[in-house]
Write an enzyme that holds these catalytic residues in place. Structure first.
Site, PDB file in Angstrom:
ATOM      1  N   LEU A   7      35.851  29.757  68.610  1.00  0.00           N
ATOM      2  CA  LEU A   7      34.566  30.034  68.932  1.00  0.00           C
ATOM      3  C   LEU A   7      34.473  29.947  70.407  1.00  0.00           C
ATOM      4  O   LEU A   7      33.280  29.953  70.763  1.00  0.00           O
ATOM      5  CB  LEU A   7      33.778  28.717  68.092  1.00  0.00           C
ATOM      6  CG  LEU A   7      33.911  28.768  66.685  1.00  0.00           C
ATOM      7  CD1 LEU A   7      33.094  27.625  66.079  1.00  0.00           C
ATOM      8  CD2 LEU A   7      33.519  30.150  65.826  1.00  0.00           C
ATOM      9  N   LYS A   8      35.351  29.548  71.228  1.00  0.00           N
ATOM     10  CA  LYS A   8      35.304  29.471  72.596  1.00  0.00           C
ATOM     11  C   LYS A   8      34.262  28.813  73.118  1.00  0.00           C
ATOM     12  O   LYS A   8      33.952  28.089  72.633  1.00  0.00           O
ATOM     13  CB  LYS A   8      35.182  31.075  73.167  1.00  0.00           C
ATOM     14  CG  LYS A   8      36.393  31.953  72.687  1.00  0.00           C
ATOM     15  CD  LYS A   8      36.457  33.278  73.190  1.00  0.00           C
ATOM     16  CE  LYS A   8      37.881  34.131  72.634  1.00  0.00           C
ATOM     17  NZ  LYS A   8      38.148  35.283  73.278  1.00  0.00           N
ATOM     18  N   HIS A  88      46.432  30.073  74.959  1.00  0.00           N
ATOM     19  CA  HIS A  88      45.079  31.157  75.008  1.00  0.00           C
ATOM     20  C   HIS A  88      45.412  31.880  76.413  1.00  0.00           C
ATOM     21  O   HIS A  88      45.376  31.194  77.295  1.00  0.00           O
ATOM     22  CB  HIS A  88      44.047  30.683  74.715  1.00  0.00           C
ATOM     23  CG  HIS A  88      43.082  31.727  74.376  1.00  0.00           C
ATOM     24  ND1 HIS A  88      42.255  32.553  75.037  1.00  0.00           N
ATOM     25  CD2 HIS A  88      42.894  32.516  72.910  1.00  0.00           C
ATOM     26  CE1 HIS A  88      41.722  33.367  74.565  1.00  0.00           C
ATOM     27  NE2 HIS A  88      42.036  33.688  73.239  1.00  0.00           N
ATOM     28  N   GLU A 157      48.245  37.958  71.066  1.00  0.00           N
ATOM     29  CA  GLU A 157      46.819  38.330  71.421  1.00  0.00           C
ATOM     30  C   GLU A 157      47.018  39.119  72.734  1.00  0.00           C
ATOM     31  O   GLU A 157      47.093  38.550  73.942  1.00  0.00           O
ATOM     32  CB  GLU A 157      45.833  37.351  71.647  1.00  0.00           C
ATOM     33  CG  GLU A 157      45.852  36.417  70.538  1.00  0.00           C
ATOM     34  CD  GLU A 157      44.327  35.828  70.602  1.00  0.00           C
ATOM     35  OE1 GLU A 157      43.507  35.734  69.797  1.00  0.00           O
ATOM     36  OE2 GLU A 157      44.120  34.985  71.587  1.00  0.00           O
ATOM     37  N   GLY A 163      38.103  40.651  73.317  1.00  0.00           N
ATOM     38  CA  GLY A 163      36.672  41.081  73.745  1.00  0.00           C
ATOM     39  C   GLY A 163      36.306  42.180  74.271  1.00  0.00           C
ATOM     40  O   GLY A 163      35.356  42.233  74.903  1.00  0.00           O
TER      41      GLY A 163
END
Ligand code: 13P
Length: 234
Positions: A7-8, A88, A157, A163
């Protein structure tokens, strides 16, 4: 499969609680047996008793101490958190965490027995340099990480797909995942612009064991749809 939502820096504590409660009801209603992980913002953590496993997006490798702005393992313990995201791309590239720091963090939370979702992935410039440069870059992100750790999950990723709405082709994901599977047998998730429109195709790939979803997971119904796709495919 493992279906995870990062959810950042979104959703307040109140919104996160609503999100988790809604998600649990949807999962209960569909009798899904998928492993569902949700990583809320740190200040939105709360004890949660449901099927959804709540994890931390980050924490410092210490129980407590003089680390201004950070939280330690005792702060996670207060909320019953035993799952953490490490490596991340936003932590690597925006917050500047080095591989060495990530290894220290990994080892600290490994020693506590945490489930660790460890992220790897290349920036666009490396992909454009070609296969050899790209694999060298990704290989370096595995350095120092215990690939036999039993509670390890890897998430691939590509930085340029996060995004942006861009995704590698299914063939590219399959090829890259196959290579990463040779390095480590832990479950391997794909992340980067996964949404309802492409989740089924990604989840259907042989070397994909799940997905790590950012923006598209902020809509709880959409995230639940992706969980249902995984259930159908399995
Ligand atoms: P998006 O799904 O918004 O591209 O983010 C992916 C991600 O960074 C998950 O950790």
């Amino acid at each position: 499969m493992i279906i995870a939502a990062n959810l950042k820096t979104n959703l307040t504590r109140k919104q996160t609680t609503e999100y988790l409660n809604t998600l649990d009801s949807l999962i209960d209603a569909s009798n899904s047996t998928q492993e569902v992980l949700v990583f809320p913002a740190t200040s939105s953590l709360n004890p949660h008793a449901g099927k959804v496993i709540v994890g931390a997006q980050n924490a410092y490798p210490a129980t407590n101490g003089a680390f201004t702005g950070e939280i330690g393992s005792e702060h996670l313990a207060e909320f019953g958190i035993t799952t953490i995201l490490i490596g991340h791309s936003e932590r690597r590239h925006v917050l500047g965490e080095s591989q060495e720091e990530l290894v220290t963090k990994f080892n600290f939370y490994k020693d506590l027995g945490f489930k660790i979702v460890y992220c790897v992935g290349e920036p666009l410039s490396l992909r454009e340099e070609g296969e050899e440069a790209m694999m060298k870059y990704i290989d370096a992100q595995y350095e120092g990480i215990d690939l036999n750790y039993k509670n390890l999950i890897i998430a691939y990723e590509p930085v340029w797909a996060i995004g942006t709405g861009l995704t590698p082709t299914s063939k590219d994901i399959e090829d890259l995942h196959s290579k990463l599977k040779e390095k480590c047998s832990a479950p391997l998730l794909y992340g980067g612009s996964v949404k309802v429109a492409n989740a089924k195709e990604v989840l259907g790939l042989k070397s994909v064991d799940g997905i790590l979803v950012g923006g598209a997971a902020l809509n709880v119904e959409d995230f639940n749809t992706m969980i249902n796709f995984a259930q159908e495919i399995e």
